[in-house]
Structure formats: structure tokens, C-alpha cells
Design a protein around this motif. Structure first.
Motif, PDB file in Angstrom:
ATOM      1  N   HIS A 158       0.839  -1.200   0.000  1.00  0.00           N
ATOM      2  CA  HIS A 158       0.000   0.000   0.000  1.00  0.00           C
ATOM      3  C   HIS A 158       0.876   1.252   0.000  1.00  0.00           C
ATOM      4  CE1 HIS A 158      -3.015   2.890   1.490  1.00  0.00           C
ATOM      5  NE2 HIS A 158      -3.899   2.062   0.956  1.00  0.00           N
ATOM      6  N   PRO A 159       0.385   2.366  -0.556  1.00  0.00           N
ATOM      7  CA  PRO A 159       1.195   3.591  -0.550  1.00  0.00           C
ATOM      8  C   PRO A 159       1.701   4.021   0.820  1.00  0.00           C
ATOM      9  CG  PRO A 159      -0.628   3.841  -2.072  1.00  0.00           C
ATOM     10  CD  PRO A 159      -0.845   2.538  -1.373  1.00  0.00           C
ATOM     11  N   ASP A 160       1.018   3.621   1.898  1.00  0.00           N
ATOM     12  CA  ASP A 160       1.508   3.982   3.238  1.00  0.00           C
ATOM     13  C   ASP A 160       2.575   3.007   3.748  1.00  0.00           C
ATOM     14  OD1 ASP A 160       0.165   1.689   4.064  1.00  0.00           O
ATOM     15  OD2 ASP A 160      -1.308   2.733   5.298  1.00  0.00           O
ATOM     16  N   GLY A 161       2.946   2.015   2.918  1.00  0.00           N
ATOM     17  CA  GLY A 161       3.976   1.064   3.295  1.00  0.00           C
ATOM     18  C   GLY A 161       3.475  -0.245   3.864  1.00  0.00           C
ATOM     19  N   THR A 162       2.158  -0.410   4.011  1.00  0.00           N
ATOM     20  CA  THR A 162       1.604  -1.652   4.548  1.00  0.00           C
ATOM     21  C   THR A 162       1.724  -2.777   3.522  1.00  0.00           C
ATOM     22  OG1 THR A 162       0.019  -0.428   5.901  1.00  0.00           O
ATOM     23  CG2 THR A 162      -0.456  -2.756   5.502  1.00  0.00           C
ATOM     24  N   VAL A 163       2.276  -3.905   3.961  1.00  0.00           N
ATOM     25  CA  VAL A 163       2.406  -5.060   3.076  1.00  0.00           C
ATOM     26  C   VAL A 163       1.030  -5.678   2.839  1.00  0.00           C
ATOM     27  CG1 VAL A 163       3.456  -7.337   2.768  1.00  0.00           C
ATOM     28  CG2 VAL A 163       4.724  -5.519   3.950  1.00  0.00           C
ATOM     29  N   LEU A 164       0.725  -5.979   1.581  1.00  0.00           N
ATOM     30  CA  LEU A 164      -0.539  -6.625   1.229  1.00  0.00           C
ATOM     31  C   LEU A 164      -0.293  -8.086   0.860  1.00  0.00           C
ATOM     32  CD1 LEU A 164      -2.088  -3.639  -0.764  1.00  0.00           C
ATOM     33  CD2 LEU A 164      -2.593  -4.342   1.589  1.00  0.00           C
ATOM     34  N   GLU A 165      -0.039  -8.370  -0.411  1.00  0.00           N
ATOM     35  CA  GLU A 165       0.128  -9.748  -0.867  1.00  0.00           C
ATOM     36  C   GLU A 165       0.720  -9.740  -2.265  1.00  0.00           C
ATOM     37  OE1 GLU A 165      -3.901 -11.271  -1.029  1.00  0.00           O
ATOM     38  OE2 GLU A 165      -4.582  -9.459  -2.042  1.00  0.00           O
ATOM     39  N   ARG A 205       1.288 -15.107  13.359  1.00  0.00           N
ATOM     40  CA  ARG A 205       0.721 -13.853  13.848  1.00  0.00           C
ATOM     41  C   ARG A 205       0.260 -13.019  12.652  1.00  0.00           C
ATOM     42  NH1 ARG A 205       3.694  -9.023  17.280  1.00  0.00           N
ATOM     43  NH2 ARG A 205       1.841  -7.734  17.592  1.00  0.00           N
ATOM     44  N   GLN A 206      -1.034 -12.679  12.654  1.00  0.00           N
ATOM     45  CA  GLN A 206      -1.597 -11.845  11.608  1.00  0.00           C
ATOM     46  C   GLN A 206      -1.632 -10.393  12.085  1.00  0.00           C
ATOM     47  OE1 GLN A 206      -5.207 -13.686   9.681  1.00  0.00           O
ATOM     48  NE2 GLN A 206      -5.036 -15.086  11.419  1.00  0.00           N
ATOM     49  N   GLY A 207      -1.368  -9.453  11.176  1.00  0.00           N
ATOM     50  CA  GLY A 207      -1.391  -8.051  11.560  1.00  0.00           C
ATOM     51  C   GLY A 207      -1.105  -7.153  10.387  1.00  0.00           C
ATOM     52  N   SER A 208      -0.982  -5.871  10.673  1.00  0.00           N
ATOM     53  CA  SER A 208      -0.587  -4.870   9.674  1.00  0.00           C
ATOM     54  C   SER A 208       0.908  -4.632   9.829  1.00  0.00           C
ATOM     55  CB  SER A 208      -1.358  -3.562   9.885  1.00  0.00           C
ATOM     56  OG  SER A 208      -2.729  -3.736   9.601  1.00  0.00           O
ATOM     57  N   TRP A 209       1.639  -4.881   8.762  1.00  0.00           N
ATOM     58  CA  TRP A 209       3.090  -4.827   8.842  1.00  0.00           C
ATOM     59  C   TRP A 209       3.645  -3.873   7.792  1.00  0.00           C
ATOM     60  CZ3 TRP A 209       3.474  -7.249  13.162  1.00  0.00           C
ATOM     61  CH2 TRP A 209       2.701  -8.380  13.426  1.00  0.00           C
ATOM     62  N   HIS A 210       4.612  -3.057   8.199  1.00  0.00           N
ATOM     63  CA  HIS A 210       5.263  -2.146   7.269  1.00  0.00           C
ATOM     64  C   HIS A 210       6.233  -2.929   6.394  1.00  0.00           C
ATOM     65  CE1 HIS A 210       7.839   1.187   5.854  1.00  0.00           C
ATOM     66  NE2 HIS A 210       6.722   1.906   5.966  1.00  0.00           N
ATOM     67  N   ASN A 212       9.176  -2.448   5.705  1.00  0.00           N
ATOM     68  CA  ASN A 212      10.515  -2.642   6.282  1.00  0.00           C
ATOM     69  C   ASN A 212      10.581  -3.899   7.146  1.00  0.00           C
ATOM     70  OD1 ASN A 212      11.511  -0.374   5.010  1.00  0.00           O
ATOM     71  ND2 ASN A 212      11.161   0.976   6.768  1.00  0.00           N
ATOM     72  N   ASP A 213       9.439  -4.299   7.720  1.00  0.00           N
ATOM     73  CA  ASP A 213       9.386  -5.538   8.484  1.00  0.00           C
ATOM     74  C   ASP A 213       9.622  -6.729   7.554  1.00  0.00           C
ATOM     75  OD1 ASP A 213       8.356  -6.487  11.358  1.00  0.00           O
ATOM     76  OD2 ASP A 213       7.577  -7.889   9.875  1.00  0.00           O
ATOM     77  N   LEU A 214       8.991  -6.705   6.389  1.00  0.00           N
ATOM     78  CA  LEU A 214       9.201  -7.762   5.404  1.00  0.00           C
ATOM     79  C   LEU A 214      10.645  -7.777   4.915  1.00  0.00           C
ATOM     80  CD1 LEU A 214       8.251  -9.929   3.361  1.00  0.00           C
ATOM     81  CD2 LEU A 214       7.534  -8.049   1.859  1.00  0.00           C
ATOM     82  N   ARG A 215      11.193  -6.608   4.652  1.00  0.00           N
ATOM     83  CA  ARG A 215      12.559  -6.536   4.120  1.00  0.00           C
ATOM     84  C   ARG A 215      13.602  -7.041   5.117  1.00  0.00           C
ATOM     85  NH1 ARG A 215      11.394  -0.553   1.657  1.00  0.00           N
ATOM     86  NH2 ARG A 215      10.652  -1.220  -0.413  1.00  0.00           N
ATOM     87  N   ALA A 216      13.246  -7.068   6.405  1.00  0.00           N
ATOM     88  CA  ALA A 216      14.172  -7.547   7.432  1.00  0.00           C
ATOM     89  C   ALA A 216      14.017  -9.039   7.704  1.00  0.00           C
ATOM     90  CB  ALA A 216      13.946  -6.765   8.728  1.00  0.00           C
ATOM     91  N   ALA A 217      13.164  -9.718   6.945  1.00  0.00           N
ATOM     92  CA  ALA A 217      12.858 -11.117   7.219  1.00  0.00           C
ATOM     93  C   ALA A 217      14.092 -12.011   7.117  1.00  0.00           C
ATOM     94  CB  ALA A 217      11.798 -11.615   6.236  1.00  0.00           C
ATOM     95  N   SER A 218      14.125 -13.042   7.970  1.00  0.00           N
ATOM     96  CA  SER A 218      15.194 -14.036   7.888  1.00  0.00           C
ATOM     97  C   SER A 218      14.854 -15.134   6.887  1.00  0.00           C
ATOM     98  CB  SER A 218      15.449 -14.644   9.262  1.00  0.00           C
ATOM     99  OG  SER A 218      14.278 -15.283   9.756  1.00  0.00           O
ATOM    100  N   GLU A 219      13.567 -15.369   6.680  1.00  0.00           N
ATOM    101  CA  GLU A 219      13.100 -16.263   5.621  1.00  0.00           C
ATOM    102  C   GLU A 219      11.660 -15.901   5.303  1.00  0.00           C
ATOM    103  OE1 GLU A 219      12.019 -20.484   6.546  1.00  0.00           O
ATOM    104  OE2 GLU A 219      13.040 -20.100   8.446  1.00  0.00           O
ATOM    105  N   ALA A 220      11.198 -16.373   4.148  1.00  0.00           N
ATOM    106  CA  ALA A 220       9.843 -16.047   3.716  1.00  0.00           C
ATOM    107  C   ALA A 220       9.373 -17.108   2.731  1.00  0.00           C
ATOM    108  CB  ALA A 220       9.800 -14.662   3.072  1.00  0.00           C
ATOM    109  N   PHE A 221       8.060 -17.171   2.549  1.00  0.00           N
ATOM    110  CA  PHE A 221       7.522 -18.083   1.529  1.00  0.00           C
ATOM    111  C   PHE A 221       6.185 -17.563   1.023  1.00  0.00           C
ATOM    112  CE2 PHE A 221       6.329 -19.889   5.702  1.00  0.00           C
ATOM    113  CZ  PHE A 221       4.963 -20.051   5.590  1.00  0.00           C
ATOM    114  N   LEU A 222       5.855 -17.975  -0.201  1.00  0.00           N
ATOM    115  CA  LEU A 222       4.560 -17.684  -0.800  1.00  0.00           C
ATOM    116  C   LEU A 222       3.685 -18.923  -0.683  1.00  0.00           C
ATOM    117  CD1 LEU A 222       5.518 -15.817  -4.121  1.00  0.00           C
ATOM    118  CD2 LEU A 222       5.455 -14.955  -1.755  1.00  0.00           C
TER     119      LEU A 222
END
Length: 267
Positions: A158-165, A205-210, A212-222
């Protein structure tokens, strides 16, 4: 013939090879992208979570005031799958503003063991939140923008930086302190069926995440119908050392267990 089986389509109950299937040209499903759809994974001809997918199709259609005959569609899907046989692939189901009920068997798109992603700023149409609409041009353009950055897939932000999908998946990531996170439905992300199964099986944990939180991830998956669980190898050009990491492998194993159980039980 594609992917080891003949692609078949049912249009209002008439089954033909997909290449020969037709709908009337003047259908707002084509003219305006006005309709709803689902994609369902087929394992040896058995659809996974068919009822959940059709429930979501009904919700999408209701949100855009589109009526369709679910019972007729279910009968047409059953006839199509009986004709297709024990194929491993996917089933695309579409209802259009012009009144068409379409179901088609397709091969699974190729997905690698891992994927790189790039964030793309996206302002979603709130009126279509949670709707799996045929109006997917913006989603596809987001993927093209990500590929222009050297990535395989986009993550909508989102334009405010919130990660969507991502355009056709859900995203999960692990924070440096080990918490598994995913965006909440209240942020307008799609109520994914694969996402739902993973949340039921894992500590998430579900929530609203900026972003930068995603960019700091140690691992991720789709996670999605066609990908199942796919490791993320890089985010915005930063390589993730673990792809797949332990939490991704845990998710893959949990989904495989859920999938096997539901197919055995016929749910």
C-alpha cells in the motif's frame, strides 16, 4: 495436448477441447472484466477444497451483485472432471456478467523451488476487497513491474507502506526473532484457502506490517493453490540465506499433511 493431458472446457455444460470452446463476444466478462473466478488444484483428478473454492466464488459474485446457478455449475464441474480423468493440473472456474458458467482443466504453471520478489506500490480498489474478480490487469502489471526490477514476482504494498500480498498468492515471513507473520484480512488481502490451511496448522501472527518488516525477514515463503508453499530466495534484491529455511520446510510439511488428510477424507 498440454502437460500430459488434453485441456477440456465446459461452457454452460457443453464440453469441448479448450481450443474449440467459445462464448458470445458481447459478454461483459470479456468487455469489462466483469465476473468472478476460482482456480482449484487437481490431484489425480480430485479437486482440493472444492467446496471452499465455490463458497468463495459465491462471496465474490455476491459482492459484485452477480447471480449464478451454483448447483448447475457443480454438476458441470463433475461432468468435466469425469471426462478429464485422473489428471494432475488445475481447474479454472469462471462466472461472467453475460451469464456464462465456465470450467476448464489446465496444466499447472511452472514454479521453481524458490522465487525472488520485489515490492510494488499498489493502491487497491476498496470496493473489490476480498473479491476474486476477473479484473486482474493491475495484478498482472505488478508482476511485470517486479520482473523489470529483476525479480520473479511482486509483493503489493500500500502507498503507506503496509504489506498486502503478491498478485496471485499470500506471503508469510519470519522476523529476526523467529515470529512467523502474514498480513491480516482486515488489510484487504484475499481470503486465501491455502493461507487458511497454513494458519490453522502453524503458529502465525496476523497483523498490519510495514514493508521494512518484510525486508528484514530471515526467511519467507509464498502460498497459493498452484504454488502450495514456495520459498522466497530474495526480497528487493536482498538474498535470504535460508531458502527454504526451517520455518518454510515446516510449512511445506504441514500443508502436505493437511492436503493428504483432506484428500483421504474426501473433504
Amino acid at each position: 495436448m498440454n502437460g500430459g493431458f488434453t485441456e477440456l472446457a465446459s461452457v454452460d455444460g457443453r464440453i469441448t477441447p479448450t481450443a474449440a470452446a467459445t462464448i458470445p463476444l458481447k459478454d461483459d466478462g470479456l468487455y469489462r472484466g466483469d465476473g468472478a473466478f476460482e482456480v482449484i488444484r487437481l490431484y489425480a483428478g480430485r479437486p482440493f477444497a472444492l467446496g471452499d473454492h465455490l463458497d468463495r466464488l459465491e462471496r465474490s459474485a455476491a459482492a459484485i451483485e452477480l447471480r449464478f446457478d451454483r448447483a448447475a455449475l457443480e454438476g458441470e464441474i463433475a461432468a468435466l472432471l469425469a471426462e478429464a480423468g485422473e489428471v494432475d493440473g488445475q481447474l479454472r472456474v469462471i462466472v461472467t456478467r453475460g451469464g456464462r458458467r465456465i470450467a476448464a482443466t489446465e496444466p499447472i504453471p511452472p514454479h521453481g523451488d524458490s522465487v525472488s520478489v520485489a515490492t510494488v506500490t499498489y493502491a487497491p480498489s476498496v470496493i473489490l476487497n476480498g473479491v476474486k474478480s476477473l479484473s486482474y490487469a493491475a495484478n498482472m502489471q505488478a508482476t511485470r513491474l517486479a520482473r523489470a526490477q529483476g525479480a520473479d514476482e511482486a509483493v503489493l504494498v500500500h502507498p503507506d507502506g503496509t504489506v498486502l500480498e503478491p498478485p496471485t498468492a499470500s506471503i508469510f515471513w519470519v522476523t529476526p526473532d523467529g515470529e512467523l507473520r502474514t498480513p491480516a484480512l482486515t488489510d484487504g488481502v484475499l481470503e486465501s484457502i491455502t493461507r487458511d490451511r497454513l494458519i490453522g496448522a502453524l503458529d502465525v501472527r496476523q497483523g498490519s506490517w510495514h514493508v521494512n518488516d518484510l525486508r528484514a525477514a530471515s526467511e519467507a515463503f509464498l502460498a497459493s493453490t498452484t504454488r502450495e508453499v514456495q520459498a522466497v530466495a530474495a526480497i528487493d534484491g536482498r538474498t535470504l540465506e535460508a531458502a527454504p529455511g526451517p520455518r518454510t520446510r515446516e510449512a511445506q510439511e504441514a500443508f502436505a499433511e493437511t492436503l493428504g488428510r483432506e484428500l483421504r477424507e474426501g473433504t
